[in-house]
Design a protein around this motif. Structure first.
Motif, mmCIF file in Angstrom:
data_model
loop_
_atom_site.group_PDB
_atom_site.id
_atom_site.type_symbol
_atom_site.label_atom_id
_atom_site.label_comp_id
_atom_site.label_asym_id
_atom_site.label_seq_id
_atom_site.Cartn_x
_atom_site.Cartn_y
_atom_site.Cartn_z
ATOM 1 N N MET A 1 -53.156 -66.970 33.736
ATOM 2 C CA MET A 1 -53.532 -68.342 33.953
ATOM 3 C C MET A 1 -52.426 -69.255 33.423
ATOM 4 S SD MET A 1 -56.441 -70.651 32.038
ATOM 5 C CE MET A 1 -57.633 -69.388 32.013
ATOM 6 N N ALA A 2 -52.093 -70.276 34.194
ATOM 7 C CA ALA A 2 -51.098 -71.247 33.761
ATOM 8 C C ALA A 2 -51.680 -72.091 32.636
ATOM 9 C CB ALA A 2 -50.701 -72.138 34.933
ATOM 10 N N ASP A 3 -50.811 -72.641 31.804
ATOM 11 C CA ASP A 3 -51.282 -73.506 30.735
ATOM 12 C C ASP A 3 -51.942 -74.744 31.330
ATOM 13 O OD1 ASP A 3 -50.309 -71.731 28.912
ATOM 14 O OD2 ASP A 3 -48.525 -72.884 28.395
ATOM 15 N N SER A 4 -53.021 -75.178 30.710
ATOM 16 C CA SER A 4 -53.788 -76.322 31.194
ATOM 17 C C SER A 4 -54.138 -77.239 30.036
ATOM 18 C CB SER A 4 -55.088 -75.859 31.849
ATOM 19 O OG SER A 4 -54.835 -74.982 32.908
ATOM 20 N N THR A 5 -54.317 -78.512 30.360
ATOM 21 C CA THR A 5 -54.740 -79.501 29.375
ATOM 22 C C THR A 5 -56.046 -80.117 29.828
ATOM 23 O OG1 THR A 5 -52.454 -80.005 28.781
ATOM 24 C CG2 THR A 5 -54.111 -81.651 28.206
ATOM 25 N N VAL A 6 -56.996 -80.198 28.895
ATOM 26 C CA VAL A 6 -58.291 -80.801 29.159
ATOM 27 C C VAL A 6 -58.407 -82.050 28.294
ATOM 28 C CG1 VAL A 6 -60.795 -80.516 29.041
ATOM 29 C CG2 VAL A 6 -59.347 -78.579 29.716
ATOM 30 N N LEU A 7 -58.580 -83.196 28.932
ATOM 31 C CA LEU A 7 -58.841 -84.437 28.221
ATOM 32 C C LEU A 7 -60.288 -84.416 27.761
ATOM 33 C CD1 LEU A 7 -58.154 -87.399 27.411
ATOM 34 C CD2 LEU A 7 -58.957 -88.054 29.700
ATOM 35 N N ALA A 32 -57.195 -68.750 26.170
ATOM 36 C CA ALA A 32 -55.785 -68.863 25.798
ATOM 37 C C ALA A 32 -55.061 -69.690 26.848
ATOM 38 C CB ALA A 32 -55.160 -67.470 25.696
ATOM 39 N N GLY A 33 -54.131 -70.529 26.402
ATOM 40 C CA GLY A 33 -53.349 -71.339 27.322
ATOM 41 C C GLY A 33 -53.982 -72.674 27.669
ATOM 42 N N VAL A 34 -55.174 -72.943 27.117
ATOM 43 C CA VAL A 34 -55.852 -74.206 27.397
ATOM 44 C C VAL A 34 -55.791 -75.082 26.143
ATOM 45 C CG1 VAL A 34 -58.024 -75.326 28.026
ATOM 46 C CG2 VAL A 34 -57.389 -73.133 29.075
ATOM 47 N N THR A 35 -55.251 -76.272 26.312
ATOM 48 C CA THR A 35 -55.145 -77.232 25.225
ATOM 49 C C THR A 35 -56.149 -78.342 25.444
ATOM 50 O OG1 THR A 35 -52.775 -76.797 25.013
ATOM 51 C CG2 THR A 35 -53.580 -78.847 24.059
ATOM 52 N N PHE A 36 -56.876 -78.686 24.401
ATOM 53 C CA PHE A 36 -57.813 -79.802 24.457
ATOM 54 C C PHE A 36 -57.158 -81.002 23.800
ATOM 55 C CE2 PHE A 36 -60.692 -76.865 25.972
ATOM 56 C CZ PHE A 36 -61.927 -77.421 26.225
ATOM 57 N N GLU A 37 -57.125 -82.124 24.490
ATOM 58 C CA GLU A 37 -56.575 -83.359 23.949
ATOM 59 C C GLU A 37 -57.700 -84.383 23.885
ATOM 60 O OE1 GLU A 37 -53.375 -86.881 24.948
ATOM 61 O OE2 GLU A 37 -53.093 -84.939 25.911
ATOM 62 N N ARG A 38 -58.189 -84.614 22.666
ATOM 63 C CA ARG A 38 -59.276 -85.574 22.501
ATOM 64 C C ARG A 38 -58.676 -86.965 22.340
ATOM 65 N NH1 ARG A 38 -63.479 -84.108 18.137
ATOM 66 N NH2 ARG A 38 -62.125 -85.175 16.701
ATOM 67 N N PHE A 39 -59.148 -87.898 23.154
ATOM 68 C CA PHE A 39 -58.725 -89.292 23.046
ATOM 69 C C PHE A 39 -59.724 -89.985 22.130
ATOM 70 C CE2 PHE A 39 -58.337 -93.727 24.176
ATOM 71 C CZ PHE A 39 -56.959 -93.889 24.207
ATOM 72 N N ALA A 62 -53.171 -98.210 28.340
ATOM 73 C CA ALA A 62 -52.072 -97.395 28.875
ATOM 74 C C ALA A 62 -52.123 -95.991 28.279
ATOM 75 C CB ALA A 62 -50.733 -98.061 28.588
ATOM 76 N N ALA A 63 -52.440 -95.888 26.983
ATOM 77 C CA ALA A 63 -52.516 -94.575 26.330
ATOM 78 C C ALA A 63 -53.642 -93.739 26.925
ATOM 79 C CB ALA A 63 -52.712 -94.753 24.820
ATOM 80 N N LEU A 64 -54.797 -94.361 27.180
ATOM 81 C CA LEU A 64 -55.919 -93.641 27.803
ATOM 82 C C LEU A 64 -55.533 -93.151 29.188
ATOM 83 C CD1 LEU A 64 -58.895 -92.718 28.002
ATOM 84 C CD2 LEU A 64 -59.436 -95.044 28.794
ATOM 85 N N ARG A 65 -54.964 -94.016 29.975
ATOM 86 C CA ARG A 65 -54.577 -93.633 31.335
ATOM 87 C C ARG A 65 -53.487 -92.564 31.323
ATOM 88 N NH1 ARG A 65 -54.718 -99.656 34.135
ATOM 89 N NH2 ARG A 65 -56.983 -99.702 34.498
ATOM 90 N N ASP A 66 -52.553 -92.652 30.383
ATOM 91 C CA ASP A 66 -51.519 -91.623 30.271
ATOM 92 C C ASP A 66 -52.121 -90.271 29.897
ATOM 93 O OD1 ASP A 66 -49.547 -93.473 30.906
ATOM 94 O OD2 ASP A 66 -48.875 -93.736 28.819
ATOM 95 N N ALA A 67 -53.065 -90.282 28.958
ATOM 96 C CA ALA A 67 -53.731 -89.035 28.562
ATOM 97 C C ALA A 67 -54.460 -88.431 29.759
ATOM 98 C CB ALA A 67 -54.690 -89.280 27.400
ATOM 99 N N ALA A 68 -55.110 -89.278 30.550
ATOM 100 C CA ALA A 68 -55.818 -88.802 31.742
ATOM 101 C C ALA A 68 -54.838 -88.258 32.783
ATOM 102 C CB ALA A 68 -56.659 -89.927 32.337
ATOM 103 N N ALA A 69 -53.714 -88.912 32.928
ATOM 104 C CA ALA A 69 -52.717 -88.464 33.904
ATOM 105 C C ALA A 69 -52.132 -87.108 33.512
ATOM 106 C CB ALA A 69 -51.612 -89.507 34.041
ATOM 107 N N ARG A 70 -51.948 -86.869 32.217
ATOM 108 C CA ARG A 70 -51.395 -85.590 31.735
ATOM 109 C C ARG A 70 -52.395 -84.446 31.866
ATOM 110 N NH1 ARG A 70 -49.854 -88.837 27.502
ATOM 111 N NH2 ARG A 70 -51.475 -87.975 26.148
ATOM 112 N N ALA A 71 -53.665 -84.783 31.877
ATOM 113 C CA ALA A 71 -54.718 -83.757 31.871
ATOM 114 C C ALA A 71 -54.879 -83.108 33.234
ATOM 115 C CB ALA A 71 -56.040 -84.381 31.433
#
Length: 180
Positions: A1-7, A32-39, A62-71
């Motif tokens: 599985m490719a690395d993934s980010t979950v907002l 494994a490979g999944v990162t959780f980014e809590r805003f 802008a920070a919220l929208r950037d976090a969402a865009a990265r997820a």
């Protein structure tokens, strides 16, 4: 599985909330490979106002929208306040719904879970949150549900419940599997 980010968006601002604990447990049970980014700045967002939603939005927006865009996906963990969505979460949905038709979460999988007082564990707020996000652009994964009555935890951290931990592990795994 490719690395993934979950907002991760938590609808409770309270530091010791059961919903924050659920969000932490979800991150702990992630594959494994999944990162959780809590805003954690929902309380700083100004009320949505189209007059300030322009090329110079407030930094926190802008920070919220950037976090969402990265997820690659989003997990929303929320209580129920007076039978509905907490105001800070609804405000975040409004900010994330723009620009109309091209939000940062457009077509990304999103799941809504949480805990609340009462026998239904926040099901009304969870349903309303799914509805609002569904209109705002993400692809809501309807069958990923957890509406936990907080009294079933008997004052303990959710990680002390093997059943809750297993359910969260399943939800996170299925959410990540939805990433295109």
């Amino acid at each position: 599985m490719a690395d993934s980010t979950v907002l991760v968006l938590v609808g409770s601002l309270r530091e010791a909330s059961v919903n924050r604990q659920l969000a932490d447990l979800a991150a702990e049970t992630a594959p494994a490979g999944v990162t959780f980014e809590r805003f954690d700045r929902l309380g700083e967002l100004p009320f949505y106002n189209e007059d300030i939603d322009n090329e110079s939005v407030p930094e926190v927006v802008a920070a919220l929208r950037d976090a969402a865009a990265r997820a690659d996906a989003a997990l929303v963990v929320t209580p129920e306040y007076n039978g509905s969505i907490p105001g800070v979460l609804k405000n975040a949905i409004d900010w994330l719904s723009r620009p109309y038709g091209n939000s940062a979460l457009k077509d990304k999988p999103l799941a809504v879970i949480g805990a609340a007082l009462g026998q239904y564990g926040g099901v009304w707020a969870h349903d309303e949150t799914r509805k609002s996000f569904g209109i705002a652009g993400p692809r809501v994964v309807e069958d990923l549900e957890l509406s936990l009555p907080t009294q079933t935890l008997d004052g303990k951290h959710p990680r002390e419940s093997a059943e809750v931990a297993a359910k969260l592990r399943d939800i996170v795994g299925k959410l990540v599997a939805e990433i295109g």
